[in-house]
Design an enzyme around this catalytic site. Sequence first.
Site, PDB file in Angstrom:
ATOM      1  N   ASP A 157      -9.439 -33.153  15.323  1.00  0.00           N
ATOM      2  CA  ASP A 157      -8.951 -33.268  16.693  1.00  0.00           C
ATOM      3  C   ASP A 157     -10.148 -33.478  17.629  1.00  0.00           C
ATOM      4  O   ASP A 157     -11.156 -32.769  17.521  1.00  0.00           O
ATOM      5  CB  ASP A 157      -8.189 -31.999  17.080  1.00  0.00           C
ATOM      6  CG  ASP A 157      -7.622 -32.075  18.485  1.00  0.00           C
ATOM      7  OD1 ASP A 157      -6.507 -32.593  18.633  1.00  0.00           O
ATOM      8  OD2 ASP A 157      -8.305 -31.626  19.425  1.00  0.00           O
ATOM      9  N   ILE A 158     -10.028 -34.442  18.527  1.00  0.00           N
ATOM     10  CA  ILE A 158     -11.101 -34.708  19.485  1.00  0.00           C
ATOM     11  C   ILE A 158     -11.139 -33.573  20.496  1.00  0.00           C
ATOM     12  O   ILE A 158     -10.128 -33.277  21.144  1.00  0.00           O
ATOM     13  CB  ILE A 158     -10.896 -36.057  20.204  1.00  0.00           C
ATOM     14  CG1 ILE A 158     -10.797 -37.194  19.195  1.00  0.00           C
ATOM     15  CG2 ILE A 158     -12.041 -36.329  21.183  1.00  0.00           C
ATOM     16  CD1 ILE A 158     -10.424 -38.526  19.808  1.00  0.00           C
ATOM     17  N   GLU A 200      -4.660 -37.471  19.805  1.00  0.00           N
ATOM     18  CA  GLU A 200      -6.077 -37.467  19.431  1.00  0.00           C
ATOM     19  C   GLU A 200      -6.316 -36.758  18.105  1.00  0.00           C
ATOM     20  O   GLU A 200      -7.455 -36.420  17.763  1.00  0.00           O
ATOM     21  CB  GLU A 200      -6.906 -36.799  20.527  1.00  0.00           C
ATOM     22  CG  GLU A 200      -6.665 -35.324  20.713  1.00  0.00           C
ATOM     23  CD  GLU A 200      -5.513 -34.998  21.654  1.00  0.00           C
ATOM     24  OE1 GLU A 200      -5.483 -33.873  22.177  1.00  0.00           O
ATOM     25  OE2 GLU A 200      -4.647 -35.874  21.861  1.00  0.00           O
TER      26      GLU A 200
END
Length: 292
Positions: A157-158, A200
């Site tokens: 996950d960003i 994301e």
Amino acid sequence: NGLMKKVNQQVLSVCTIVVFSLFAGICVCVHTSVPLMPVLLLFPMTLIPLYRDARMGIFQGICSIAIYIAYRLYFVPHTPYMPPRNSLIDVTIFVASAIALYVIVEQVNISFILYDEKSSRDSLTHFHNHESFYEELEYYMKSYQQKKAPFSVLIADIDDFKKVNDTYGHAFGDQVIRQVVEAFDLIRGKNDFAARYGGEEFAMILPGRTLKEAAEVGERIRQEFENYAFLTTEGTRHFTLSVGVAEYNKVYENASSFFECADRALYQAKKTGKNKVCYNNGECITDMQKEK
């Protein structure tokens, strides 16, 4: 259930081929005085793309050719009507029509394949989408039950992605997402299955990888992404990933219950400072590195 469903589909396909071939064959044999009637034998072949099975296509072709041979060698010589006098033209029409139909069927099959491929991909990243990821995950879970072949899953996950979008715009956010894809493509193995899980978040199935090996892959992806310098109006910026990893080494109730293990590891990475890889046993790579 999956095996029974596949068998039932094959039985239905075979029955369809036999029924439609016999229907076309009866019409051709009754109307032997009409030169173009044998082309009707090609009609059942138009259904080949619906079978979605190459073996069914071959079977259909054999049925059509067998009936045509019976038509030429038996029905025409024994018909009470006036049969076609020019056999060369009759055979040429049938063969040419068969070739033309084959080309059309192949184009339809290609269209089906392209459509399936497009529908299973994310439009921005061209990674597999959420649905195809779970289909693949269930496949490996069944494989484990049959062959005891373990595998691992990671989810990345960003970090602070909403802030990235709010600060630099969604177009820049798309660029950041594409860079995650490049990091995945650079590090993952040829048998690893990568997908855009949503927004994301990215997920990957790593066949034959232990928890430690999968975590090492996740760490390399994390480092690769962090090292990339993005050009912004404020100068160069670096962004980070948090990664959670879980190994499938026992039978879980369903795909979601197993995936939650990796998701909890991701939550652990987020909760303890982000920009790290955490196992589903609560340990994190960065923590172990600090201890060393």
